[in-house]
Design an enzyme around this catalytic site. Structure first.
Site, PDB file in Angstrom:
ATOM      1  N   ASP A  22       0.870  -1.158   0.000  1.00 28.65           N
ATOM      2  CA  ASP A  22       0.000   0.000   0.000  1.00 28.65           C
ATOM      3  C   ASP A  22       0.925   1.230   0.000  1.00 28.65           C
ATOM      4  O   ASP A  22       2.132   1.101   0.192  1.00 28.65           O
ATOM      5  CB  ASP A  22      -0.898  -0.034   1.239  1.00 28.65           C
ATOM      6  CG  ASP A  22      -1.772   1.194   1.367  1.00 28.65           C
ATOM      7  OD1 ASP A  22      -2.368   1.600   0.363  1.00 28.65           O
ATOM      8  OD2 ASP A  22      -1.826   1.766   2.474  1.00 28.65           O
ATOM      9  N   ASP A  24      -0.201   5.133   1.099  1.00 28.62           N
ATOM     10  CA  ASP A  24      -0.462   6.060   2.201  1.00 28.62           C
ATOM     11  C   ASP A  24      -0.354   5.358   3.547  1.00 28.62           C
ATOM     12  O   ASP A  24      -0.974   4.317   3.780  1.00 28.62           O
ATOM     13  CB  ASP A  24      -1.864   6.660   2.072  1.00 28.62           C
ATOM     14  CG  ASP A  24      -1.964   7.649   0.923  1.00 28.62           C
ATOM     15  OD1 ASP A  24      -0.952   8.282   0.580  1.00 28.62           O
ATOM     16  OD2 ASP A  24      -3.062   7.787   0.354  1.00 28.62           O
ATOM     17  N   ASP A  33      -2.982  12.683   0.398  1.00 27.66           N
ATOM     18  CA  ASP A  33      -4.039  13.666   0.182  1.00 27.66           C
ATOM     19  C   ASP A  33      -3.990  14.754   1.261  1.00 27.66           C
ATOM     20  O   ASP A  33      -4.109  15.944   0.969  1.00 27.66           O
ATOM     21  CB  ASP A  33      -5.413  13.000   0.197  1.00 27.66           C
ATOM     22  CG  ASP A  33      -5.624  12.090  -1.003  1.00 27.66           C
ATOM     23  OD1 ASP A  33      -4.934  12.269  -2.024  1.00 27.66           O
ATOM     24  OD2 ASP A  33      -6.476  11.184  -0.919  1.00 27.66           O
ATOM     25  N   ASP A 113      -5.013   3.263  -3.172  1.00 26.80           N
ATOM     26  CA  ASP A 113      -6.161   4.093  -3.527  1.00 26.80           C
ATOM     27  C   ASP A 113      -5.787   5.575  -3.547  1.00 26.80           C
ATOM     28  O   ASP A 113      -6.656   6.434  -3.500  1.00 26.80           O
ATOM     29  CB  ASP A 113      -7.315   3.850  -2.541  1.00 26.80           C
ATOM     30  CG  ASP A 113      -8.660   4.300  -3.087  1.00 26.80           C
ATOM     31  OD1 ASP A 113      -8.728   4.630  -4.288  1.00 26.80           O
ATOM     32  OD2 ASP A 113      -9.633   4.344  -2.309  1.00 26.80           O
ATOM     33  N   ASP A 195      -1.890  -0.952   5.854  1.00 28.40           N
ATOM     34  CA  ASP A 195      -2.269  -0.333   7.126  1.00 28.40           C
ATOM     35  C   ASP A 195      -3.777  -0.141   7.273  1.00 28.40           C
ATOM     36  O   ASP A 195      -4.291  -0.095   8.370  1.00 28.40           O
ATOM     37  CB  ASP A 195      -1.606   1.044   7.266  1.00 28.40           C
ATOM     38  CG  ASP A 195      -2.247   2.061   6.338  1.00 28.40           C
ATOM     39  OD1 ASP A 195      -3.068   2.864   6.817  1.00 28.40           O
ATOM     40  OD2 ASP A 195      -1.968   2.044   5.132  1.00 28.40           O
TER      41      ASP A 195
END
Length: 259
Positions: A22, A24, A33, A113, A195
């Site tokens: 992943d 972030d 973001d 994402d 996470d």
């Protein structure tokens, strides 16, 4: 850590293990973001925009945020700089250094994402972009007016995941495609490092030889503990919580010694 120049990928049939990351709060130590929003003049979103988020529609919400940032005069350079300044999660650069030294054994991908612009920018700045064979994330590019246009990655029928991305669909399709490309040879083991809550779904596709690495005390870790305690769904993979990338290095070293 800066990867040596001209990093070359080992022949696919030589790589025994697949590692999926992943982005972030896994590779980087916060949400990309959130970091970029701080490039706004007031460093935060107005209440009307922040409160417009709908559960399961984060990609759609972030599209509105990026349009708002462009309207407020946030430049391409400001966004680029904000992404580059995001700190890595503790020990992750050491993990990349280890994996760089064992490219003949490990194939790396990102499944996130976030979006392609943020991830590509950060990985290139850190000098580790060439370690990754593939990045699965939401498309993003600047238009002629300097607005970062964000699109959904795909559509799917999974009821557990955000409407724009199911990481389990991505993982299953990637494994099937790579096995075909490798002449029918599957990876010996798959490792998933994450996470968040949306990292649970792909982890459910892992088998008993595989390992899920949930960041300790983050949503993925808490949800996996709840699943274990309730025994509602049997989780097949090994679970190794981590605090630092060094924890993951230690585990991978032990696996390498088993051969």
């Amino acid at each position: 850590m800066t990867a040596p120049p001209n990093v070359t990928h080992a022949a696919p049939q030589q790589q025994r293990f697949l590692v999926l990351f992943d982005f972030d709060e896994t590779i980087i130590n916060e949400s990309s973001d959130d970091a970029v929003v701080r490039a706004l003049p007031g460093q935060h979103l107005p209440d009307w925009l922040r409160n417009s988020y709908r559960e399961g529609h984060y990609n759609e919400h972030m599209q509105k945020v990026l349009v708002y940032m462009a309207e407020q005069g946030v430049s391409v350079d400001s966004i680029h700089s904000a992404v580059e300044k995001i700190p890595p999660t503790p020990g992750l650069l050491n993990l990349f250094q280890y994996l760089h030294g064992h490219q003949q054994d490990f194939e790396l991908t990102v499944v996130s994402d976030a979006n392609m612009y943020f991830i590509e920018t950060w990985l290139k700045c850190a000098g580790v972009r060439d370690l990754f064979r593939k990045i699965f994330t939401n498309p993003a590019s600047f238009d002629a007016n300097g607005c970062l246009e964000l699109l959904p990655f795909h559509s799917h029928s999974c009821s557990c995941c955000p409407e724009n991305m199911c990481k389990q669909v991505i993982l299953r399709e990637y494994l099937a495609g790579r096995q075909k490309e490798r002449g029918g040879a599957p990876f010996q083991k798959v490792f998933y490092i994450g996470d968040g809550a949306n990292d649970i779904c792909p982890s459910l596709a892992l088998g008993p030889r595989d390992t899920a690495f949930p960041r300790r005390d983050f949503p993925m870790h808490r949800l996996l503990l709840e699943r274990q305690q309730s025994q509602a769904t049997k989780f097949k993979a090994n679970i190794v919580p981590w605090v630092s990338g060094e924890d993951i290095v230690d585990c991978l070293k032990k696996i390498m010694e088993e051969r």
